[in-house]
Scaffold this motif. Sequence first.
Motif, short mmCIF file in Angstrom:
data_model
loop_
_atom_site.label_atom_id
_atom_site.label_comp_id
_atom_site.label_asym_id
_atom_site.label_seq_id
_atom_site.Cartn_x
_atom_site.Cartn_y
_atom_site.Cartn_z
N ALA A 239 2.72 -13.71 -12.35
CA ALA A 239 2.90 -12.94 -10.82
C ALA A 239 2.64 -13.12 -10.02
O ALA A 239 1.13 -13.89 -9.88
CB ALA A 239 3.37 -11.43 -11.62
N GLN A 240 2.35 -12.26 -8.91
CA GLN A 240 1.97 -12.73 -7.60
C GLN A 240 0.50 -11.75 -7.54
O GLN A 240 -0.38 -12.08 -6.44
CB GLN A 240 2.19 -11.04 -6.19
N SER A 241 0.43 -10.60 -8.15
CA SER A 241 -0.83 -10.09 -9.05
C SER A 241 -2.14 -10.15 -10.01
O SER A 241 -2.94 -9.26 -10.19
CB SER A 241 -1.18 -8.52 -8.92
N LEU A 350 -2.86 -6.76 -14.23
CA LEU A 350 -2.12 -7.22 -13.06
C LEU A 350 -1.45 -5.52 -12.53
O LEU A 350 -1.58 -4.58 -13.95
CB LEU A 350 -0.57 -7.11 -14.10
N ASP A 351 -1.30 -5.84 -11.49
CA ASP A 351 -1.43 -4.11 -10.50
C ASP A 351 -0.25 -3.75 -11.19
O ASP A 351 0.53 -4.13 -11.71
CB ASP A 351 -1.50 -4.32 -8.96
N THR A 353 1.58 -1.15 -9.17
CA THR A 353 3.15 -1.36 -9.20
C THR A 353 3.60 -2.82 -8.61
O THR A 353 4.83 -2.60 -8.75
CB THR A 353 2.74 -1.82 -6.71
N GLU A 354 2.98 -3.47 -9.07
CA GLU A 354 3.67 -4.65 -9.91
C GLU A 354 4.51 -4.92 -10.72
O GLU A 354 5.96 -5.01 -11.01
CB GLU A 354 3.51 -6.32 -8.72
N GLY A 355 3.65 -4.41 -12.27
CA GLY A 355 4.19 -3.88 -12.72
C GLY A 355 5.62 -3.51 -13.44
O GLY A 355 6.48 -3.51 -14.10
N ARG A 357 7.32 -2.01 -10.77
CA ARG A 357 8.59 -2.63 -10.07
C ARG A 357 10.04 -2.11 -10.02
O ARG A 357 10.30 -1.19 -9.42
CB ARG A 357 8.61 -3.96 -9.01
#
Length: 531
Positions: A239-241, A350-351, A353-355, A357
């Motif tokens: 992912a991104q984070s 994993l952050d 906020t991203e997890g 979303r």
Amino acid sequence: MPEIIIQEPTLRKGFFKHPLALILLKWLVPLFVAAGVLAAVGWWAHTTVEKAVKEDLTAELQTILNTNVATLIIWLQRQLAVVDAMAVEPQNKACIQDLVESAKERGADAGKLHSEPLKCLRKTISALGRIHGYADFLVVEPTGIIVGALRDELLGRHIGSAFAEDMARALSGKTLISLPFRDPSPIPDEKGIMRTDRLTMFAASPLRDNRHGRIIAVFVLRIDPLKDFTRILRVARFAQSGETYAFNSQGLLISPTRFNEQLKQIGLLSNSPDTQAILNVEIRDPGGNMALGFTPKVPRTEQPLTRMAASAVSGKDGLDVDGYRDYRGVPVIGAWTWLSEFGFGVAAELDVTEGYRPLTIVRKAFFVLLLLFGLAITGVLFYSLFILILEGRMKTAIRQVQKLGQYTLEERVGGTLGEVYRASHMFMRRPTMLKLIHPERCDKKEISRFQREVRLTSRLTHPNTIRIYDYGFTADGPFYYAMEYLKGANLIDVIKIGGPFSEARTIHILLQACGSLREAHGLGLIHRDIK
């Protein structure tokens, strides 16, 4: 026929007869019920999606962690197998034994350690090292002196404190691989320039003599951790984070992080271009999100390990999809394990906020829907109030033209043979009940009877009898009579609210009714509608 008054406490039902109350009951109550249903459905949808997201995150984190840990263990075991195999290879073992014996006889000075066995060992091991990617080899005798190495500058030197603990374990007979550390001895970089404090790690195998089985030396292969060890974990970034990283028992990072630049921005790393988080950042909880500007109130060394790190260094594996703060203070979810055989832990994080979303999108959509519904309710309320105002104005206008002699008709409240209105007298301003008897609904005989009954009723004075104020004919023909107006409740409503009457209360009511009827009967009036 007389109307009978029953003297009971007046029920306070005025609010429910108010036009605004009727609007609330007619429109807002169903809308609020619908809002409750919508909230319940939204809560159910949120809970269902949250459960599904948590299950997916649990599976994803656990899979990523397990896959990368398995890959890492395979690589570590391969290093142990290679160093053992190279140490016991007959030609290598013979050369190492000769080196050790030569060092005992000639001394451990670097100039005296050059020998044919060393040349032979360098030739065979350097070739194998190039194949397997090893940067250097060492032969260390039990006192910690290096008696064999690929580079001359290392000969005769002590192994140093950085590797002393691992060296002691190797001399006890254990093949091992060290964690990454900074080697104070000069090591050539990618360009061949000699530098100190370079990242390195060792695989070491104890070597025993053939005669007594004593450990005579430790054979060491130097490994560049940035080539394989940390690369395995860098590949696991998702992912991104998301990232996978390793740490030692003190909570110190022993692998790179994808947030290196961010750590410089928030002050956890110096802003030098070459500064890396590996071996410089401890996995401690700052107490707040430093990425959003939080400033810790206690020094870094006094901050506790993160919930994940504290669990891992105590030897526990775990998974947390509810969220905890990482070493930046950012809320994350993660899975972790402690590799007791190798003395370090691995975490996949994993952050939040991203997890979450997808859940955030559902939550925002629901709140938007709820907001629109609230706006709809507000719109209905204002629209209803607007209609109520218009109706009030219309009723005022109607009352201005709807008059019956000196009476103003205010509200129609019922009627069977005629119509019953709540009205008011033009001069006396008192509330009145006015009943109209239309000629088309009654013949002249019935009208005459009504007139006679009204005249007789107007003579009644009992306190439980409704008083007659006035009677006559309107200009367009209907017969009317005006009665006393009393606010109260009918028997059905009283029973609904208070329940069945007691005997005493029933007798009290009947005595009042009978008193009124007795007076009426005395004048020849018969009440024909007693229930």
